[in-house]
Design an enzyme around this catalytic site. Structure first.
Site, PDB file in Angstrom:
ATOM      1  N   TYR A   3      -0.364  19.041  -6.971  1.00  0.00           N
ATOM      2  CA  TYR A   3      -0.173  20.456  -7.301  1.00  0.00           C
ATOM      3  C   TYR A   3      -0.126  21.221  -5.984  1.00  0.00           C
ATOM      4  O   TYR A   3      -1.149  21.468  -5.355  1.00  0.00           O
ATOM      5  CB  TYR A   3      -1.307  20.939  -8.200  1.00  0.00           C
ATOM      6  CG  TYR A   3      -1.226  22.380  -8.666  1.00  0.00           C
ATOM      7  CD1 TYR A   3      -0.094  23.166  -8.472  1.00  0.00           C
ATOM      8  CD2 TYR A   3      -2.302  22.953  -9.331  1.00  0.00           C
ATOM      9  CE1 TYR A   3      -0.038  24.473  -8.915  1.00  0.00           C
ATOM     10  CE2 TYR A   3      -2.257  24.265  -9.786  1.00  0.00           C
ATOM     11  CZ  TYR A   3      -1.132  25.021  -9.569  1.00  0.00           C
ATOM     12  OH  TYR A   3      -1.087  26.327 -10.005  1.00  0.00           O
ATOM     13  N   ASP A  29       8.074  30.438 -12.209  1.00  0.00           N
ATOM     14  CA  ASP A  29       8.946  30.779 -13.334  1.00  0.00           C
ATOM     15  C   ASP A  29      10.110  31.656 -12.887  1.00  0.00           C
ATOM     16  O   ASP A  29      11.235  31.509 -13.372  1.00  0.00           O
ATOM     17  CB  ASP A  29       8.153  31.522 -14.414  1.00  0.00           C
ATOM     18  CG  ASP A  29       6.896  30.796 -14.851  1.00  0.00           C
ATOM     19  OD1 ASP A  29       6.449  29.885 -14.130  1.00  0.00           O
ATOM     20  OD2 ASP A  29       6.342  31.144 -15.897  1.00  0.00           O
ATOM     21  N   GLY A  67       7.285  25.214 -10.218  1.00  0.00           N
ATOM     22  CA  GLY A  67       6.132  25.944 -10.731  1.00  0.00           C
ATOM     23  C   GLY A  67       6.237  27.447 -10.667  1.00  0.00           C
ATOM     24  O   GLY A  67       5.332  28.144 -11.121  1.00  0.00           O
ATOM     25  N   LYS A 104       4.018  19.123  -8.653  1.00  0.00           N
ATOM     26  CA  LYS A 104       4.189  20.445  -9.270  1.00  0.00           C
ATOM     27  C   LYS A 104       4.407  21.403  -8.106  1.00  0.00           C
ATOM     28  O   LYS A 104       3.478  21.759  -7.391  1.00  0.00           O
ATOM     29  CB  LYS A 104       2.973  20.845 -10.093  1.00  0.00           C
ATOM     30  CG  LYS A 104       3.105  22.217 -10.765  1.00  0.00           C
ATOM     31  CD  LYS A 104       1.839  22.554 -11.550  1.00  0.00           C
ATOM     32  CE  LYS A 104       1.989  23.844 -12.321  1.00  0.00           C
ATOM     33  NZ  LYS A 104       1.919  25.049 -11.460  1.00  0.00           N
TER      34      LYS A 104
END
Length: 292
Positions: free
Chosen positions: A135, A189, A187, A163
């Site tokens: 992440y 949007d 990740g 991610k």
């Protein structure tokens, strides 16, 4: 339908006192499966307010989501923590539950060296038979991994992807080019369309709890070569995201979900509980972007 993967970042429902509302979590999972038709859920990440939860609370969330999903969609358990012992415990817990993928945020705050970061990931995975997504969210962690550093992390065969919550599209292109077989999920949007242009495998996002059908339509348009339509849909999504941020995004996500028939409860303090002005703003967002 697009071959790209769409994951909602799972929200955690709380009551006014900050206690977990398990029924609210179940309702959110059901909505994402039955209405949003997502491919998966990313559990106990930033949107889930997981960095404000204790270990037992994180386990409660993971267990409830897993039980409600009941194998219908993919699930990713975010287990990263500054407390490595906790991260290892959560990795084992999620794996034993049956989560098919793990994820872990890069360790933050203490300016860890890359060797320490690499050791952190290897330690998390040492005693579990599972796969993991790094992440990467440098805006919040201060950790900006390079292509060469990702390559070193990928030497562990259990680390299968990223991610990628990063506005550095040059790095994204370099990483995608260097690792064509790794799973890279966008990740941010608001930056989905340019990420699709760089051939990410899909996306994970908080606003997809509300906006998944529009995002699926955007990805389908992109895959079909209709870039004008994809861009128009991204424009609408970004207008919505701008309005969400202006209204305080985390509580507003939950307020808009209530208009959709899902009681997602409250955010956890020190995040803000809704004011009348915030509630009015959420109603306006719902009516502008989602009311049929």
């Amino acid at each position: 339908m697009s071959k790209k993967l769409l994951y909602a970042a799972q929200m955690t429902a709380f009551d006014k006192d900050g206690n977990i509302n398990l029924d609210g979590i179940r309702a959110l999972v059901r909505y994402n499966i039955d209405v949003n038709k997502v491919d998966g859920l990313y559990v106990c990440g930033s949107t889930g307010e997981a960095f404000m939860l204790n270990t037992d609370e994180k386990k409660q969330v993971m267990e409830t989501v897993y039980d409600e999903a009941n194998g219908a969609i993919d699930l990713v358990a975010q287990v990263g923590s500054l407390n490595l012992k906790e991260a290892k415990e959560l990795a084992k817990f999620a794996t034993d539950l049956g989560y098919p993928k793990l994820s872990a945020v890069t360790p933050f705050y203490y300016n860890f060296t890359f060797e320490q970061i690499k050791d952190y990931y290897n330690e998390i995975l040492k005693d579990v038979d599972n796969k993991l997504l790094i992440y990467s969210i440098p805006a919040l962690t201060g950790v900006a991994l390079t292509t060469d550093q990702f390559a070193e992390l990928f030497e562990n065969p259990k680390i299968i992807g990223i991610k990628y919550t990063n506005a550095d599209f040059y790095l994204l292109e370099r990483v995608r080019n260097a690792f064509p077989d790794k799973l890279i999920l966008s990740g941010f949007d608001e930056m989905l369309l340019p990420a699709l242009a760089l051939n990410v495998d899909g996306c994970i996002g908080s606003t997809y709890n509300l906006n998944a059908p529009r995002v699926r339509e955007e990805m389908d348009a992109f895959e079909a070569g209709d870039i004008d339509k994809a861009r128009q849909l991204q424009n609408i999504s970004n207008d919505m995201i701008t309005d969400l941020i202006a209204n305080d995004i985390y509580p507003t996500l939950k307020l808009v979900m209530k208009h959709m028939g899902v009681d997602a409860g409250y955010v956890k303090k020190p995040m803000s509980h809704p004011t009348p002005e915030m509630e009015a703003g959420a109603t306006a967002i719902y009516e502008k972007y989602f009311k049929n």
